[in-house]
Motif scaffolding. Sequence first.
Motif, PDB file in Angstrom:
ATOM      1  N   LEU A 193       0.828  -1.210   0.000  1.00 19.96           N
ATOM      2  CA  LEU A 193       0.000   0.000   0.000  1.00 19.96           C
ATOM      3  C   LEU A 193       0.860   1.258   0.000  1.00 19.96           C
ATOM      4  CD1 LEU A 193      -2.821  -1.032   2.511  1.00 19.96           C
ATOM      5  CD2 LEU A 193      -2.944  -0.925   0.006  1.00 19.96           C
ATOM      6  N   ALA A 194       1.998   1.203   0.691  1.00 16.75           N
ATOM      7  CA  ALA A 194       2.905   2.351   0.697  1.00 16.75           C
ATOM      8  C   ALA A 194       3.450   2.621  -0.702  1.00 16.75           C
ATOM      9  CB  ALA A 194       4.049   2.109   1.683  1.00 16.75           C
ATOM     10  N   TRP A 195       3.790   1.539  -1.406  1.00 18.16           N
ATOM     11  CA  TRP A 195       4.253   1.716  -2.785  1.00 18.16           C
ATOM     12  C   TRP A 195       3.152   2.315  -3.647  1.00 18.16           C
ATOM     13  CZ3 TRP A 195       2.369  -0.254  -7.381  1.00 18.16           C
ATOM     14  CH2 TRP A 195       3.164  -0.021  -8.507  1.00 18.16           C
ATOM     15  N   ALA A 198       2.776   5.908  -3.028  1.00 20.50           N
ATOM     16  CA  ALA A 198       3.891   6.680  -3.585  1.00 20.50           C
ATOM     17  C   ALA A 198       3.748   6.897  -5.088  1.00 20.50           C
ATOM     18  CB  ALA A 198       5.210   5.972  -3.289  1.00 20.50           C
ATOM     19  N   GLN A 199       2.817   6.179  -5.741  1.00 21.94           N
ATOM     20  CA  GLN A 199       2.615   6.355  -7.182  1.00 21.94           C
ATOM     21  C   GLN A 199       1.624   7.462  -7.511  1.00 21.94           C
ATOM     22  OE1 GLN A 199       4.821   4.424  -8.920  1.00 21.94           O
ATOM     23  NE2 GLN A 199       5.281   3.851  -6.786  1.00 21.94           N
ATOM     24  N   ARG A 200       0.981   8.029  -6.514  1.00 25.42           N
ATOM     25  CA  ARG A 200      -0.037   9.049  -6.766  1.00 25.42           C
ATOM     26  C   ARG A 200       0.606  10.325  -7.315  1.00 25.42           C
ATOM     27  NH1 ARG A 200       1.825  10.108  -1.828  1.00 25.42           N
ATOM     28  NH2 ARG A 200       1.622  12.237  -0.999  1.00 25.42           N
ATOM     29  N   PRO A 201      -0.159  11.157  -8.026  1.00 23.47           N
ATOM     30  CA  PRO A 201       0.366  12.453  -8.473  1.00 23.47           C
ATOM     31  C   PRO A 201       0.751  13.321  -7.265  1.00 23.47           C
ATOM     32  CG  PRO A 201      -1.642  11.880  -9.652  1.00 23.47           C
ATOM     33  CD  PRO A 201      -1.499  10.878  -8.551  1.00 23.47           C
ATOM     34  N   GLY A 202       1.862  13.965  -7.351  1.00 20.99           N
ATOM     35  CA  GLY A 202       2.315  14.810  -6.247  1.00 20.99           C
ATOM     36  C   GLY A 202       3.000  14.073  -5.125  1.00 20.99           C
ATOM     37  N   ALA A 203       3.344  12.804  -5.377  1.00 24.41           N
ATOM     38  CA  ALA A 203       3.973  12.011  -4.314  1.00 24.41           C
ATOM     39  C   ALA A 203       5.333  12.563  -3.911  1.00 24.41           C
ATOM     40  CB  ALA A 203       4.115  10.567  -4.763  1.00 24.41           C
ATOM     41  N   ALA A 204       5.966  13.317  -4.809  1.00 23.67           N
ATOM     42  CA  ALA A 204       7.297  13.839  -4.506  1.00 23.67           C
ATOM     43  C   ALA A 204       7.256  15.057  -3.593  1.00 23.67           C
ATOM     44  CB  ALA A 204       8.020  14.201  -5.797  1.00 23.67           C
ATOM     45  N   ARG A 205       6.067  15.547  -3.298  1.00 19.73           N
ATOM     46  CA  ARG A 205       5.960  16.701  -2.416  1.00 19.73           C
ATOM     47  C   ARG A 205       6.235  16.298  -0.964  1.00 19.73           C
ATOM     48  NH1 ARG A 205       0.137  18.720  -4.851  1.00 19.73           N
ATOM     49  NH2 ARG A 205       0.852  19.161  -6.986  1.00 19.73           N
ATOM     50  N   TRP A 206       6.295  17.311  -0.114  1.00 19.88           N
ATOM     51  CA  TRP A 206       6.552  17.084   1.306  1.00 19.88           C
ATOM     52  C   TRP A 206       5.465  16.201   1.910  1.00 19.88           C
ATOM     53  CZ3 TRP A 206       3.879  18.364   5.812  1.00 19.88           C
ATOM     54  CH2 TRP A 206       4.621  18.248   7.001  1.00 19.88           C
ATOM     55  N   SER A 207       5.848  15.252   2.721  1.00 16.78           N
ATOM     56  CA  SER A 207       4.893  14.308   3.304  1.00 16.78           C
ATOM     57  C   SER A 207       5.155  14.119   4.787  1.00 16.78           C
ATOM     58  CB  SER A 207       4.998  12.954   2.596  1.00 16.78           C
ATOM     59  OG  SER A 207       4.261  11.962   3.291  1.00 16.78           O
ATOM     60  N   PRO A 208       4.137  14.304   5.642  1.00 17.98           N
ATOM     61  CA  PRO A 208       4.317  14.033   7.077  1.00 17.98           C
ATOM     62  C   PRO A 208       4.724  12.591   7.352  1.00 17.98           C
ATOM     63  CG  PRO A 208       2.295  15.286   6.706  1.00 17.98           C
ATOM     64  CD  PRO A 208       2.803  14.858   5.354  1.00 17.98           C
ATOM     65  N   LEU A 209       4.193  11.641   6.566  1.00 14.34           N
ATOM     66  CA  LEU A 209       4.551  10.241   6.781  1.00 14.34           C
ATOM     67  C   LEU A 209       6.029  10.003   6.534  1.00 14.34           C
ATOM     68  CD1 LEU A 209       1.525   8.312   5.219  1.00 14.34           C
ATOM     69  CD2 LEU A 209       2.083   8.571   7.633  1.00 14.34           C
ATOM     70  N   LEU A 210       6.569  10.640   5.493  1.00 16.86           N
ATOM     71  CA  LEU A 210       7.998  10.494   5.223  1.00 16.86           C
ATOM     72  C   LEU A 210       8.825  11.120   6.344  1.00 16.86           C
ATOM     73  CD1 LEU A 210       8.267  11.179   1.383  1.00 16.86           C
ATOM     74  CD2 LEU A 210       8.496   9.005   2.579  1.00 16.86           C
TER      75      LEU A 210
END
Length: 277
Positions: A193-195, A198-210
């Motif tokens: 599910l994490a993978w 990560a494929q969604r649009p905008g996944a490269a933006r800042w993420s609290p989970l990361l």
Amino acid sequence: MAQASWLVQKRGWWVLGVAYLFRLQSFMLSPTASWKGLLKVDILNVMGVAMAGAAWCWARGSSPRARAAWMLVPAAACVLLGQYAPGWWWPTLLGDRLQGYIRPVGAGGNFMLFPWAGFVFLGAWLGQVLSEPRDAAAERTFHLRLGLGGLAIFAAGFAGQYLPAFTPYSTFWLTSTSWFVIRLGVMTVLLALAWLWAQRPGAARWSPLLVFGQTSLFVYWVHVEIVYGFVTYPIRHEFSIAGALVAYAVFTVMMLGLAVMWQRRERGPLIPASLRT
């Protein structure tokens, strides 16, 4: 390979040192702490020893198949020995605290090498598999199979809890194979599910989970002392369900802010270059 293994081994022993440093801090901050608490075995202790052991085993393999064997066999051994360790007599020679690495001792802790070190060995093997190069189509197929495999593992663990235990010493929440397999299945599904996430649009933006993932040790260190330390004794068990949910949300936001600050800090000389992430 030998150099990479040695770096991870050092990281493991560093985590073990951090575990005892954390206990020292808890002892100094709590007026009701006892000297015995300095040697309490908890999740960081188990992770540190298991990381060092997994790194050493990984370096023994000369091929992917051999490395898989060096990871999976110790993992299976950890799970199996977890069924028998509570009945062994020889850990008593280690004293009440050090034998906590081998088996549960009263209320001394909920984590021990058998079976929980098995997660580290399995994670090391799966990390190697995840890092293998694949094209986009093969990557999608791999993670689909990973998710389905995780569901099957979960189902097997759930069904296994209704079977007789291997030994009379096993307890479901501490040393049972079923509980281990259930958790393994859940984590495997979450990887898939994490993978996908990560494929969604905008996944490269800042993420609290990361942020939480990259600062997990810091978050663990701080939150345990706040949640379980003597400072919060007066309000423990005092919240309603609604109040607890509000407190949880506020606490999560606060920890996120601290994690962001920790990420942006200047790394000092107390952290060796080889251990910086």
